[in-house]
Design a protein around this motif. Structure first.
Motif, PDB file in Angstrom:
ATOM      1  N   ILE A   1      -6.219   0.128  -5.504  1.00 44.56           N
ATOM      2  CA  ILE A   1      -6.991  -0.185  -6.708  1.00 44.56           C
ATOM      3  C   ILE A   1      -7.723  -1.516  -6.549  1.00 44.56           C
ATOM      4  O   ILE A   1      -8.905  -1.643  -6.887  1.00 44.56           O
ATOM      5  CB  ILE A   1      -6.057  -0.194  -7.941  1.00 44.56           C
ATOM      6  CG1 ILE A   1      -5.563   1.227  -8.225  1.00 44.56           C
ATOM      7  CG2 ILE A   1      -6.775  -0.766  -9.156  1.00 44.56           C
ATOM      8  CD1 ILE A   1      -4.422   1.294  -9.230  1.00 44.56           C
TER       9      ILE A   1
ATOM     10  N   LEU B   1      -1.361   4.041 -11.486  1.00 46.75           N
ATOM     11  CA  LEU B   1      -0.461   2.965 -11.053  1.00 46.75           C
ATOM     12  C   LEU B   1       0.868   3.037 -11.806  1.00 46.75           C
ATOM     13  O   LEU B   1       1.945   2.919 -11.201  1.00 46.75           O
ATOM     14  CB  LEU B   1      -1.122   1.606 -11.274  1.00 46.75           C
ATOM     15  CG  LEU B   1      -0.279   0.389 -10.874  1.00 46.75           C
ATOM     16  CD1 LEU B   1       0.099   0.436  -9.399  1.00 46.75           C
ATOM     17  CD2 LEU B   1      -1.023  -0.908 -11.191  1.00 46.75           C
ATOM     18  N   GLU B   2       0.798   3.254 -13.119  1.00 44.95           N
ATOM     19  CA  GLU B   2       2.031   3.364 -13.910  1.00 44.95           C
ATOM     20  C   GLU B   2       2.851   4.578 -13.479  1.00 44.95           C
ATOM     21  O   GLU B   2       4.086   4.534 -13.455  1.00 44.95           O
ATOM     22  CB  GLU B   2       1.694   3.449 -15.401  1.00 44.95           C
ATOM     23  CG  GLU B   2       1.181   2.134 -15.974  1.00 44.95           C
ATOM     24  CD  GLU B   2       0.573   2.282 -17.362  1.00 44.95           C
ATOM     25  OE1 GLU B   2       0.531   3.432 -17.871  1.00 44.95           O
ATOM     26  OE2 GLU B   2       0.158   1.269 -17.941  1.00 44.95           O
TER      27      GLU B   2
ATOM     28  N   SER C   1      -5.135   2.664 -14.124  1.00 47.34           N
ATOM     29  CA  SER C   1      -3.903   2.126 -14.708  1.00 47.34           C
ATOM     30  C   SER C   1      -2.863   3.227 -14.913  1.00 47.34           C
ATOM     31  O   SER C   1      -1.659   3.003 -14.731  1.00 47.34           O
ATOM     32  CB  SER C   1      -4.203   1.441 -16.044  1.00 47.34           C
ATOM     33  OG  SER C   1      -4.798   2.361 -16.954  1.00 47.34           O
TER      34      SER C   1
ATOM     35  N   ALA D   1      -0.388   1.651  -4.059  1.00 52.50           N
ATOM     36  CA  ALA D   1      -1.369   2.060  -5.066  1.00 52.50           C
ATOM     37  C   ALA D   1      -2.130   0.852  -5.610  1.00 52.50           C
ATOM     38  O   ALA D   1      -3.350   0.904  -5.814  1.00 52.50           O
ATOM     39  CB  ALA D   1      -0.677   2.810  -6.200  1.00 52.50           C
ATOM     40  N   ALA D   2      -1.405  -0.234  -5.847  1.00 56.35           N
ATOM     41  CA  ALA D   2      -2.038  -1.447  -6.369  1.00 56.35           C
ATOM     42  C   ALA D   2      -3.066  -1.998  -5.386  1.00 56.35           C
ATOM     43  O   ALA D   2      -4.145  -2.461  -5.792  1.00 56.35           O
ATOM     44  CB  ALA D   2      -0.969  -2.498  -6.673  1.00 56.35           C
TER      45      ALA D   2
ATOM     46  N   ALA E   1       4.172   2.021  -5.544  1.00 51.58           N
ATOM     47  CA  ALA E   1       3.240   1.317  -6.429  1.00 51.58           C
ATOM     48  C   ALA E   1       2.541   0.161  -5.726  1.00 51.58           C
ATOM     49  O   ALA E   1       1.391  -0.158  -6.046  1.00 51.58           O
ATOM     50  CB  ALA E   1       3.983   0.811  -7.669  1.00 51.58           C
TER      51      ALA E   1
ATOM     52  N   GLN F   1       4.663   3.621 -10.427  1.00 49.77           N
ATOM     53  CA  GLN F   1       5.784   2.742 -10.779  1.00 49.77           C
ATOM     54  C   GLN F   1       6.976   3.550 -11.286  1.00 49.77           C
ATOM     55  O   GLN F   1       8.134   3.235 -10.969  1.00 49.77           O
ATOM     56  CB  GLN F   1       5.317   1.719 -11.816  1.00 49.77           C
ATOM     57  CG  GLN F   1       4.355   0.693 -11.255  1.00 49.77           C
ATOM     58  CD  GLN F   1       3.649  -0.133 -12.321  1.00 49.77           C
ATOM     59  OE1 GLN F   1       3.590   0.261 -13.500  1.00 49.77           O
ATOM     60  NE2 GLN F   1       3.093  -1.263 -11.934  1.00 49.77           N
TER      61      GLN F   1
END
Length: 328
Positions: free
Chosen positions: A109, A307-308, A304, A105-106, A102, A311
């Motif tokens: 983004i 990203l989730e 979003s 990924a963050a 994550a 996670q």
């Protein structure tokens, strides 16, 4: 209408499938391809009709006229290659799993948002007509409240420690390669789980061969998910609701219809849905629609969501004890 010039970065098996599928997308052209091997890039370009072939990923940035880049390298490289393109102002469609974790990924983004450049995870399943139909039926309450979802994805892969599937350096294992599909479909229909429990069988290289998950949600629903590199499975997804059940027909990650079995009805209803070719063209066409509208992310698969999902993958890996090199 304008034609969109696609580039492909990374030329493995899935890149060939994507290139074939682009032929089914109106106003799409394979413009450029990039590999670490110039001869491989030239062979790929010749096979699929690309005008430009380059022997490094950095050289791709110098090719004029690119509208969007499809990134098809191993999971371990998605982060670096997405950032390479995004920082050059090139829109990106990046294969799943979106990144290794994550945190990566963050950052992808954040850079996309700072650069004001389109970014989407290449989760092709989301754009199949059968999945769209299933989402409509579930949201309309046709099977009532969903109480349980089951999904599996498995195939028998030869154990090759240095190969993409079993090499930890390449972020191997069943979870990131195919377990992400059951997890994706559960998130699409049920949202974010409150509870995640995971167990796995690990290969000698330390990556997961089998991974089984049970999830629980605030709605009262639960899910059972499974992935394996050790055996072929049915590759099915079934949703059980208070008024009946819904099944995605065919292999659920690339379905061609929906089957409804409603309580009190003696026969199930099968709803066939379009499935042209391999099906990668659906996500490509969606990306072009987003670009035509000036969007920076997909309304159907927002950043979003991706990203989730990453996670959740991190949570699962923490429970099964799977860390990749460089993660600390």
């Amino acid at each position: 209408m304008r034609t969109y010039n696609w580039a492909i970065l990374g030329l493995g098996n899935i890149a060939h499938k994507f290139a074939e599928s682009l032929a089914l997308v109106p106003q799409a052209r394979l413009h450029a391809v990039a590999s670490r091997s110039l001869s491989k890039a030239q062979g790929f370009a010749g096979r699929h009709g690309a005008a430009h072939a380059v022997g490094s990923y950095e050289e791709l940035l110098k090719v004029p006229g690119i509208d969007v880049v499809y990134i098809a390298t191993p999971h371990s490289e998605h982060h670096a290659h997405s950032l390479l393109c995004l920082r050059a102002g090139l829109p990106v469609l990046c294969e799943k799993a979106f990144a290794v974790n994550a945190q990566q990924a963050a950052e992808m983004i954040t850079v996309a948002q700072e650069q004001q450049v389109f970014l989407m995870e290449a989760f092709w399943t989301r754009f199949f007509p059968a999945v769209t139909k299933a989402v409509e039926l579930v949201q309309a309450g046709v099977i009532g409240e969903v109480k349980h979802l089951v999904a599996d994805f498995g195939f028998a892969a030869p154990y090759e420690p240095q190969g993409r599937l079993f090499n930890p350096t390449l972020a191997g294992g069943s979870l990131l390669d195919i377990g992400v599909y059951p997890l994706f479909i559960s998130k699409l229909f049920l949202g974010e789980p409150q509870t995640v429990r995971a167990v796995a069988t690990l290969a000698p290289t330390g990556v997961d061969v089998n991974c089984a998950l049970v999830l629980a949600y605030a709605s009262g629903a639960t899910a059972s998910l499974f992935s394996t590199l050790a055996a072929p499975t049915d590759n099915q997804c079934i949703l059980y609701g208070t008024k009946g059940q819904l099944q995605l027909l065919g292999r659920f990650h690339a379905p061609d219809g929906v089957r409804l079995q409603l309580t009190g009805q003696p026969q199930a209803q099968e709803i066939p849905c379009e499935k042209q070719g391999l099906g990668y063209h659906y996500e490509a066409a969606h990306v072009q629609q987003c670009l035509a509208q000036g969007l920076l992310e997909s309304p159907l698969l927002p950043l979003s969501f991706s990203l989730e999902l990453m996670q959740l993958l991190d949570t699962v890996r923490a429970q099964i004890g799977l860390r990749y090199p460089g993660e600390g």
